[in-house]
Structures are given as structure tokens and as C-alpha cells.
Design a protein around this motif. Structure first.
Motif, mmCIF file in Angstrom:
data_model
loop_
_atom_site.group_PDB
_atom_site.id
_atom_site.type_symbol
_atom_site.label_atom_id
_atom_site.label_comp_id
_atom_site.label_asym_id
_atom_site.label_seq_id
_atom_site.Cartn_x
_atom_site.Cartn_y
_atom_site.Cartn_z
ATOM 1 N N MET B 1 0.837 -1.205 0.000
ATOM 2 C CA MET B 1 0.000 0.000 0.000
ATOM 3 C C MET B 1 0.875 1.259 0.000
ATOM 4 N N ILE B 2 0.255 2.304 -0.528
ATOM 5 C CA ILE B 2 0.980 3.576 -0.582
ATOM 6 C C ILE B 2 0.551 4.435 0.600
ATOM 7 N N THR B 3 1.523 4.931 1.332
ATOM 8 C CA THR B 3 1.189 5.711 2.523
ATOM 9 C C THR B 3 0.918 7.171 2.170
ATOM 10 N N LYS B 4 0.260 7.839 3.123
ATOM 11 C CA LYS B 4 -0.082 9.258 2.970
ATOM 12 C C LYS B 4 1.196 10.088 2.801
ATOM 13 N N ASN B 5 2.193 9.685 3.583
ATOM 14 C CA ASN B 5 3.448 10.415 3.573
ATOM 15 C C ASN B 5 4.109 10.377 2.197
ATOM 16 N N GLU B 6 4.012 9.197 1.578
ATOM 17 C CA GLU B 6 4.617 9.047 0.263
ATOM 18 C C GLU B 6 3.914 9.926 -0.771
ATOM 19 N N ILE B 7 2.579 10.005 -0.642
ATOM 20 C CA ILE B 7 1.823 10.851 -1.574
ATOM 21 C C ILE B 7 2.252 12.300 -1.415
ATOM 22 N N LYS B 8 2.390 12.699 -0.146
ATOM 23 C CA LYS B 8 2.802 14.070 0.142
ATOM 24 C C LYS B 8 4.182 14.345 -0.462
ATOM 25 N N GLN B 9 5.078 13.396 -0.236
ATOM 26 C CA GLN B 9 6.444 13.535 -0.733
ATOM 27 C C GLN B 9 6.457 13.634 -2.256
ATOM 28 N N SER B 10 5.680 12.768 -2.901
ATOM 29 C CA SER B 10 5.635 12.758 -4.351
ATOM 30 C C SER B 10 5.063 14.057 -4.882
ATOM 31 N N PHE B 11 4.072 14.617 -4.147
ATOM 32 C CA PHE B 11 3.449 15.873 -4.550
ATOM 33 C C PHE B 11 4.493 16.996 -4.580
ATOM 34 N N PHE B 12 5.257 17.088 -3.486
ATOM 35 C CA PHE B 12 6.279 18.139 -3.433
ATOM 36 C C PHE B 12 7.362 17.900 -4.492
ATOM 37 N N LEU B 13 7.668 16.647 -4.698
ATOM 38 C CA LEU B 13 8.686 16.342 -5.691
ATOM 39 C C LEU B 13 8.231 16.763 -7.080
ATOM 40 N N SER B 14 6.942 16.584 -7.366
ATOM 41 C CA SER B 14 6.462 16.940 -8.698
ATOM 42 C C SER B 14 6.501 18.458 -8.869
ATOM 43 N N ILE B 15 6.185 19.201 -7.786
ATOM 44 C CA ILE B 15 6.284 20.671 -7.866
ATOM 45 C C ILE B 15 7.729 21.090 -8.118
ATOM 46 N N TRP B 16 8.615 20.450 -7.400
ATOM 47 C CA TRP B 16 10.046 20.745 -7.550
ATOM 48 C C TRP B 16 10.512 20.454 -8.984
ATOM 49 N N THR B 17 10.034 19.357 -9.538
ATOM 50 C CA THR B 17 10.417 18.999 -10.904
ATOM 51 C C THR B 17 9.891 20.037 -11.901
ATOM 52 N N ILE B 18 8.665 20.543 -11.640
ATOM 53 C CA ILE B 18 8.107 21.580 -12.524
ATOM 54 C C ILE B 18 9.047 22.782 -12.556
ATOM 55 N N ILE B 19 9.472 23.204 -11.350
ATOM 56 C CA ILE B 19 10.354 24.377 -11.277
ATOM 57 C C ILE B 19 11.672 24.093 -11.997
ATOM 58 N N LEU B 20 12.210 22.893 -11.735
ATOM 59 C CA LEU B 20 13.506 22.535 -12.319
ATOM 60 C C LEU B 20 13.458 22.489 -13.843
ATOM 61 N N THR B 21 12.404 21.909 -14.375
ATOM 62 C CA THR B 21 12.367 21.674 -15.814
ATOM 63 C C THR B 21 11.659 22.815 -16.558
ATOM 64 N N PHE B 22 11.230 23.828 -15.816
ATOM 65 C CA PHE B 22 10.490 24.929 -16.437
ATOM 66 C C PHE B 22 11.208 25.508 -17.661
ATOM 67 N N PRO B 23 12.491 25.881 -17.526
ATOM 68 C CA PRO B 23 13.161 26.482 -18.681
ATOM 69 C C PRO B 23 13.318 25.520 -19.854
ATOM 70 N N LEU B 24 13.335 24.245 -19.562
ATOM 71 C CA LEU B 24 13.531 23.256 -20.620
ATOM 72 C C LEU B 24 12.221 22.868 -21.291
ATOM 73 N N MET B 25 11.236 22.592 -20.461
ATOM 74 C CA MET B 25 10.007 21.985 -20.965
ATOM 75 C C MET B 25 8.962 23.025 -21.361
ATOM 76 N N VAL B 26 9.002 24.166 -20.717
ATOM 77 C CA VAL B 26 7.917 25.118 -20.948
ATOM 78 C C VAL B 26 8.356 26.258 -21.876
ATOM 79 N N VAL B 27 9.470 26.867 -21.507
ATOM 80 C CA VAL B 27 9.913 28.017 -22.298
ATOM 81 C C VAL B 27 10.577 27.529 -23.575
#
Lengths: 263, 398
Positions: B1-27
């Protein structure tokens, strides 16, 4: 009779620190001797010096294996010292974790075997016979030490007490005349210590080895040893039988401090 | 099973990835029209992708850690090989595949298979040094170059044939292994790695600059393939011919390396790897053991070098860069340190995969790198881990 190990004036200095200060110790054939002393007294350094892991600053180390002439061990490589018949165990267990129990013991047989690179690659009959004999000999040693149920286990998976015994088995496989045991009972429960006590006496009586052990378990030391050497701050302060050592004021002082006379 | 904590962690990680890849993927800057295009939809892809990738990563990592306590199993390949019922059919299948491979596949595939098999030999050789004796050698390419240049030069100047150089290069490899082993005897771990790295670079620089000797960066061309005793071979046939030569050398290597591994010498290597002090205290000559490991490891590199030169028919110093040493090291580490079968699998995966990934050419190295990371995280002992030989003993034999 010549002592089998005769250490004279052994001094070991690490920079400004004198870890061993002119120590004289001699061990007789068939004897169980103990080297005791408070923590940091230089006991393990003494072992490292006579097995050539450290090169002593000063002093003579001589051996007289039973039935053989006297030789000096000064300046030899550690593996040659082992070949000459001094085998040791380690305070913090140093087994070969990537190998099975049997192979660990076979490593002990290493210096008694001859096969080289070509022998290993071509495997002539003589090499196969030697290898099989090494397996048989090692197995017999494991049987004696009571580890034969673990033969093909990885050494790292053994219970703690068994690992300590395996170190002894490995050392025994080098065919020594003197076994140096560095705190063999450390971390053992009373039951295991009792078994170790029996094992050491059994080794002396049946395997024709003399034993020098470092140990903090005083009950074990007092019951086992024929002769006890006490070191403190790198100096030898006493030598004698269990009773003599128990009543030696210098020893009591070293262990318990100045005000211990009335304790 | 997937824990609540893992979901939270993955959520923040995805936000972080958005910021990181912004210049590459978006602009995206269109330099012709001088405008900036924002591809906002890509944020969604990145976010969803990163979120699920992170969830999966955590899930598998947890499962791996939980499984560890009970797991004491032997890899499938070893179990197949130990089982007498499967051993023969299993080996026979592999043998038949190896035998018909060059006849049923196009020449290109045979050719890359030869490269992979050269790495099998190299990997098995380096496995002796790194996997068994535990000496981190980053200059293994040295001996590979020795073999290749020995053949190229001896053939160029004296017309010595492939079959003469082959055993000679093995000896040369061993000789140089011993010579190089001497100065580094006192070193271990990181220090050894740095010094051997230096040796690996020295050979390349010498070959590049000693023009009279090695023809410098222009390299040596027209190296003949293995002589075929008077039979004319067309291009395809000669590739098949080399294929079978390298298969034979692989088999010989496997045969000898396996024997060495379970011999007195092999045990001494492993003892040296596991605990240098205890190894000496048990009567093993450290110097001799290290030198034999270096020499025997280098032997196979010398052999592989000759095959390489004969196969490519052109060599220059750029074939023997540090990158080559790293690739061979990867083969050993990812395959499984100290495990011959692992190294073979590692060589095949690591060398063949990039070739077959040409379809996704742009992302080839990315996929390759990701794969290495995944293997190291989930199977740090390598694809197929080493299993020690077990011995039988009859109790009442006297």
C-alpha cells in the motif's frame, strides 16, 4: 626447556606515545598464558608487534617451535610469521564476509598448500588431490570446533558466538604451535563463555598448541591460565599464577586505583 | 500500500520537478521570429509524470527493503546451473543460440555482438582485479591498448600473424600487469583508483605523442583480420569467422576464470578484498596475491585488445580513453562484482542496449543512465550476484 616464545625488551612507540615499554614475556610449551591489563594498556599492540602487523621500535622476538631451532621473528612479513606457526584471532571479528564458513577455514590452510596459477587453471591430479585434502582438513577442524552444521553458510550470517569460534578455527587451520587469542570471550553470554573455556583447554590438550590470550573476563582468565602477565600503560607490572596476581598490590592498583586497598 | 506520507512527498517532488524543468520543458525561444513560446500544457505532463514516477520509486524501494529480511535466495541462473536436470538443456540452448546467431541475423548484429563479446572478455578480466581482489583499477584500458597496439605494430613492421600475436599479447598483458602492479602495491581504495587512472591516461598520451612509434593520433590502419589459413573469405564470412574466434576465447576465458575463482589463488583474492589485515595474518602473501590479480586481469585485456584490432582493422589512441575503462568497470559493477555470469550478462546488456536504443537516439544515453541508476539502487549487488561454491563432505570417509 627453551620457551617457545621469548620476547625481550619489546618497545613500540607511535610518535611521542610509548605504547609498549620494554616488555619481556616468555611462553612455555603447552601453557595457557593470559595477558591482562586495563583498557589501553597495550595488549593488542603487543599482539600486533609479535605478529609483525606493526614493526616494533625496539626489542627481540624469538620463537622456538617444538623440536625446531630458535629463530628470530624481527622484520618478517605477517604472513611469514603465520607460516612459522603463530596464528591469531582479532578483538573485533575479522572474518572474510564474502566467503562460506568452510572457505574461511580453507584460507587458513592457504600457507600449507602449494598450488599456483597454472595449477589452478589446468588442475592436474596433484592439485585436485591437494584441494580435496584442504576441504577435508578444513571440515575436520570445523567438526572439532563444533561448527560443522554451518559449513556452506556465508560467514557473515553466523551467530556472534559462532563467528568467534570460526576465527579460532581459521587460526587453527594454519597449523600453529602458538595461538594468540585477542579477547575471545568479548560479547559472549555466560553459556558461550563456558563453552569457550572448554574449547581452549581442549585445544591445548589435543591439538598440541600453546595459547596466549588477552581477556577481560577475569573469571575465565583465572580459571584457565597457568601463567598471567599484567601490563599497564605499556609496562609489564606483574607475572604469576592466578592466586599471585589476585593478591598483587600493583595489579589491584592498576585496576581499581590508589584507594582500593580496603575494597 | 501507498502511505499518505509518500503521496505528500511525491506531490512536493512533482512541484520541484516543474520548477527545475520549467526552462527546458515550458519556455521555448523561437530565434527566427524572436518570440518566446510558453508551452503551459507541458507543466501538466511533467507534474503527472514526476508524481507517479516518484510514487513507483518509493513503492519499489520500500518493497525491496521489506523483502530483504526474509530473502536468502540464489539468483535464478545459478539455480538453473546447479540443478542437474536443467543444467544441460540450459547450456545447450545458449550454445545453439550462439552457434546459429551469426547465420540468422544481419551482419550488423553479428558485428555488435562481437563488440559485446570483447567486453565479456574484458569484463571477466577486470572482474579478477575489481570483483575478486577488490582493487579498484580505473586504468584497465592500459592493457587493452597494449594488446591492440602489439598486434597492429608487430603486424605492420614484421608481418606477424594474428595467431602468433594472440598468445604473445596475453603474455605482454601479464608482464605489464605485473610491472604496473609493483608501484601501486601499497595503495588501496581511492588512492589506487587515482593512480591507475593516471596510468590509463599515460598510455593514451604516449600513443598520441610518440608519433614515430605509434603513428600518433592518425592511428594504424589496414590491420588484417585473423588469417584463415589460405581460405578466401568475403566480408560477411570474415565477420562470422571473427565471431567464432571471440566466442571460443570467451569460452576459454570463462573456463579459466571459473577455475581460478574457486582455487587457492581465488580464495586468497577474496580474502584480500574482504580484509587485508586478517588475510595477511592468515598467512597469505599480500604482495604476491595483488600482483597475480593484476597480472591475470591484464592477460585477458591483452587478448581482447588483439581481437579488437583485428575486428576494426583500424586503431588510434582515441579508442583507449578513460571512458573505455569506465565502461568496463560498469560492466563489472552492474553485472555483479565477483560473479562471472553476472559480468557476462552485464557486458551483453551494457554494450548491446545502447546499440538497440538507437531507435530512440535522442534519449539513448538518458535511458542508459537511468537504467544504471535503477540497477544500483534496487540491485546493488549487480544483475546476477556472486554465489560461492559449496563443498560436499562425506562424514565417515577415512
Amino acid at each position: 626447556m627453551e620457551p617457545i616464545l621469548n620476547v625481550k625488551n619489546l618497545t613500540m612507540k607511535f610518535g611521542g606515545l610509548t605504547a609498549l615499554d620494554s616488555i619481556d614475556i616468555s611462553i612455555k610449551q603447552g601453557e595457557i598464558a593470559a595477558l591482562i591489563g586495563p583498557n589501553g594498556a597495550g595488549k593488542t599492540t603487543f599482539f600486533n608487534c609479535i605478529t609483525s602487523i606493526y614493526e616494533p621500535t625496539e626489542g627481540n622476538i624469538q620463537i622456538t617451535p617444538p623440536g625446531q631451532p630458535t629463530e628470530s621473528l624481527n622484520g618478517l612479513k605477517p604472513n611469514i610469521v603465520t607460516e612459522k606457526g603463530l596464528a591469531r584471532t582479532f578483538q573485533n571479528i575479522r572474518l572474510f564476509h564474502g566467503m562460506t564458513v568452510l572457505e574461511n577455514v580453507m584460507i587458513g590452510r592457504h600457507c600449507r598448500l602449494n598450488s599456483g596459477i597454472l595449477g589452478a587453471m589446468l588442475q592436474p591430479k596433484s592439485q585436485q588431490r591437494e584441494e580435496q585434502k584442504a576441504v577435508d582438513d578444513s571440515y575436520k577442524i570445523l567438526e572439532k570446533i563444533g561448527l560443522d552444521q554451518y559449513v556452506n553458510e556465508m560467514a557473515i550470517n553466523l551467530p556472534y558466538g559462532a563467528q568467534r569460534r570460526l576465527e579460532i578455527a581459521r587460526a587453527l587451520a594454519t597449523d600453529p604451535f602458538l595461538l594468540l587469542l585477542d579477547e575471545p570471550a568479548a560479547g559472549m553470554n555466560p553459556q558461550e563463555t563456558k563453552e569457550l573455556d572448554d574449547l581452549i583447554i581442549w585445544l591445548r590438550d589435543n591439538e598440541n598448541v600453546s595459547i596466549l590470550l588477552i581477556e577481560h573476563d577475569m573469571k575465565l582468565v583465572m580459571s584457565l591460565s597457568d601463567n598471567i602477565h599484567v601490563v599497564d600503560y605499556g609496562k609489564k607490572i606483574a607475572e604469576g599464577t592466578a592466586d599471585e596476581i589476585k593478591n598483587n598490590p600493583l595489579v589491584i592498583k592498576a585496576y581499581l586505583g590508589d584507594d582500593a586497598e580496603d575494597a | 500500500m501507498i502511505t499518505k506520507n509518500e503521496i505528500k512527498q511525491s506531490f512536493f517532488l512533482s512541484i520541484w520537478t516543474i520548477i527545475l524543468t520549467f526552462p527546458l520543458m515550458v519556455v521555448k525561444v523561437n530565434t527566427i521570429k524572436n518570440i518566446v513560446i510558453f508551452r503551459w500544457w507541458n507543466i501538466l505532463y511533467v507534474a503527472v509524470g514526476a508524481f507517479f514516477a516518484s510514487l513507483a520509486w518509493n513503492y519499489f524501494l520500500r518493497r525491496k527493503n521489506e523483502g530483504k529480511k526474509t530473502k536468502d535466495s540464489i539468483p535464478v541462473v545459478h539455480r538453473l546451473l546447479q540443478n542437474h536436470k536443467f543444467r544441460l538443456p540450459f547450456l545447450a540452448t545458449i550454445g545453439v543460440i550462439a552457434l546459429i546467431y551469426p547465420f540468422v541475423t544481419p551482419m550488423y548484429h553479428t558485428s555488435i555482438m562481437i563488440s559485446a563479446l570483447v567486453y565479456v572478455v574484458l569484463g571477466l578480466g577486470l572482474n579478477i582485479v575489481v570483483g575478486l581482489a577488490g582493487l579498484l583499477d580505473l586504468g584497465y584500458v592500459f592493457f587493452y591498448a597494449i594488446g591492440a597496439y602489439a598486434y597492429a605494430l608487430l603486424n605492420l613492421h614484421y608481418g606477424v600473424s594474428f595467431w602468433v600475436v594472440l598468445p604473445l599479447s596475453a603474455l605482454l598483458g601479464a608482464l605489464f600487469g605485473t610491472l604496473l602492479g609493483y608501484p601501486v602495491l601499497r595503495l588501496r581504495g581511492d588512492y589506487l583508483a587515482i593512480v591507475t587512472l593516471g596510468f590509463g591516461e599515460i598510455i593514451r598520451i604516449v600513443l598520441e605523442n610518440w608519433v614515430d612509434f605509434s603513428n600518433g593520433p592518425r592511428g594504424i590502419g589496414n590491420i588484417p583480420g585473423p588469417s584463415s589459413f589460405g581460405i578466401e573469405l568475403n566480408q560477411h564470412q570474415s565477420v562470422i569467422y571473427i565471431y567464432f574466434i571471440i566466442i571460443t576465447i570467451c569460452l576459454v576465458t570463462i573456463f579459466f576464470v571459473q577455475r581460478l575463482e574457486n582455487s587457492r589463488i581465488g580464495r586468497a583474492w577474496i580474502a584480500l578484498r574482504d580484509d587485508e589485515i586478517a588475510c595477511q595474518a592468515m598467512g597469505i602473501d599480500k604482495t604476491k596475491t595483488k600482483l597475480t590479480a593484476f597480472a591475470l586481469g591484464a592477460t585477458w585485456a591483452g587478448l581482447a585488445g588483439v581481437i579488437f584490432a583485428a575486428k576494426t582493422s583500424y586503431i588510434n589512441p582515441m579508442s583507449f580513453t578513460i571512458w573505455e575503462s569506465i565502461t568496463i568497470l560498469c560492466v563489472v559493477v552492474i553485472g555483479g562484482m565477483g560473479s562471472a555470469i553476472g559480468v557476462i550478462a552485464g557486458a551483453l546488456v551494457l554494450i548491446l542496449l545502447p546499440e538497440y536504443l538507437r531507435a530512440v537516439a535522442e534519449y539513448r544515453m538518458l535511458v542508459f543512465g537511468a537504467l544504471q541508476v535503477i540497477v544500483m539502487v534496487f540491485k546493488p549487488e549487480g544483475l546476477i550476484e556472486a554465489v560461492r561454491k559449496t563443498y560436499k563432505y562425506e562424514k565417515n570417509k577415512e
